[in-house]
Design an enzyme around this catalytic site. Structure first.
Site, PDB file in Angstrom:
ATOM      1  CB  VAL A  12      -0.536  -0.376   1.047  1.00  0.00           C
ATOM      2  CG1 VAL A  12      -2.134  -1.193   0.821  1.00  0.00           C
ATOM      3  CG2 VAL A  12      -0.599   0.518   2.440  1.00  0.00           C
ATOM      4  CE  LYS A  13       5.307   0.326  -3.216  1.00  0.00           C
ATOM      5  NZ  LYS A  13       5.847  -0.644  -3.250  1.00  0.00           N
TER       6      LYS A  13
END
Lengths: 306, 306
Positions: A104-105
């Site tokens: 998801v960073k």
């Protein structure tokens, strides 16, 4: 969580994570046709196709690998329906005993990162209820905002027995524009590695921390340096296969205990049937092609580590 | 898009963006009660409450400000239902003539950033169809991965007349851990500012680019330096109000043309009724309190800019 992941890596003898990054062009025509016939060429149609496609791959590889890493962008691009397919994929993988790393960073200022941490690893408070949300086992985190942005994830890791991987040196060609710069006599990626050590101190399990790091297979020399700076950090290594990383490049990402790294392959596995090597499977047997690609990857890594 | 935003700022005489960052504790009890009575203390319940709450604020301030900035984390934490409330909020704001800046802080390797760009600013291809997804007008972008991660957003800006704001110097206390480091004789935030100039060259409209920058109000001296490095960049300035930034701090974020910056306030406006200054409104009139807070903010900025 890190102990569970290391145990699964050893049990399955595979330091491999399969990237579930479904692009429309990877999905076999017959799966898309069925979904489009039922739901039209709509966000719901493609999202149904994605989930069916993912299920086939997961069924074919779940006994071989410890973990999967769905890239949420590939689902988010199809809106709410796409994110429903993401959530269904997370749940399905967990039901098959796989550890799910949400790629998801995310990363933001403190109070906002706390919301992302809750969204992906924790439980959200609604009135008197505490409700799990996307509920991945681990997630990737962007460190551009510093400790504020990462700490809320570490806190949730501690409370819920989850793990994160902080971006240190990414696999893409332009990662060096910032990450390779030298400040205070060290590369930015070394600076971030030192932060990873610090952030991870509080969530150790045995020799490894629940705060891991992302270091791209495409930069093996950097991997070697970072392995030494972060001895207690599990390194998630993207960039193997389609992005150019090879088994031989991976040796230095591992510790002497044979652990310490988990290698991701996405396209090379999920779209194996579209590559020359596995074309003979045909699209109807795309999942078998994925299984064969995982076995070949396992061998490639094993022979490199010998 | 940048011209449209600048025109709206001038028309409404307000370089202000309202941050729609709904936390459960900000939402008036009567709104939550109604939603929980109907849907229970569930993700759907809170998401309905959020949307009702947002609508009240939007109705009360839409004639005063050019833009809103929903922080997607505050919705993502409530899962699919929360993201549905996000999308409904985006659409409602647009229907009221507001420019919507999705505060999503996405950023990844090239192909993945392209998916995020499509998700938030573009149209996604499904079979032969091109379908808009979250469809904000502008979005915030994280530059840790370099040009690869930002360029796909710039491409979509060009194709769809949209805009982005790249994180340069964030408002949080620990932003300096990376962003203030000095490499090649300049601060990381200066380095990123030079990239912002470069990325923005291709999407200029008159004096300003569709590639803007985020610089926190909490670091006014940095703002002054960055204003000079990026003369053609609209600066989105978070950190005013609750985070500590004051009107007087903002002067140097503006260009001599009186433009060049747009100041965000979230909590200070959307939860104004919970602060001492606006407590007399009572929670039933929370939206009027928000309106009064916008008017006061406008005056504060105007007197600082004199």
């Amino acid at each position: 969580m890190i102990t569970k992941l290391l145990n699964e890596i050893q049990k399955k003898d595979a330091p491999i994570v399969v990237g579930l990054d479904p692009m429309e062009k990877f999905i076999p025509t017959y799966i898309k046709k069925k979904a489009y016939d039922e739901y039209g060429q709509t966000l719901k149609g493609i999202s149904e196709a994605i989930y069916e496609y993912n299920k086939g791959i997961v069924d074919a590889v779940c006994d071989l690998v410890p973990a999967v890493k769905p890239q949420i962008a590939m689902y988010e691009q199809f809106g709410i329906e796409g994110l429903m397919a993401y959530k269904k994929t997370v749940d399905y993988c967990k039901s098959k005993g796989l550890i799910v790393i949400g790629d998801v960073k995310r990363g933001d200022i403190g109070s906002t990162s706390a919301s992302y941490a809750v969204a992906h690893l924790g439980k959200v408070k609604v009135g008197d209820e505490l409700i799990p949300v996307f509920d991945e086992d681990m997630a990737t985190v962007n460190p551009y905002l510093g400790t504020d942005g990462v700490k809320p994830f570490v806190d949730v890791c501690k409370a819920e027995d989850k793990g994160i991987f902080v971006l240190v040196k990414t696999s893409n060609p332009s990662s060096g524009e910032l990450q390779d710069k030298i400040c205070d006599g060290k590369h930015v990626y070394e600076l971030m590695a030192e932060y990873v050590n610090k952030w991870g101190e509080d969530v150790m399990e045995g020799n490894y921390s629940n705060v891991g790091a992302v270091v791209g297979a495409t930069y093996p020399e950097v991997g070697k340096a970072l392995r030494e700076i972060m001895p207690k950090t599990l390194i998630l290594v993207p960039g193997y296969g389609a992005q150019g990383g090879k088994g031989a490049d991976l040796v230095h990402f591992f510790n002497k205990d044979g652990l310490g790294a988990i290698i991701n392959s996405s396209r090379g596995i999920i779209a194996a049937y579209q590559s020359e090597a596995y074309a003979s499977y045909g699209e109807e047997n795309y999942a078998d092609a994925s299984r064969a690609a995982v076995i070949a990857m396992k061998e490639d890594i094993k022979s490199a580590l010998k």
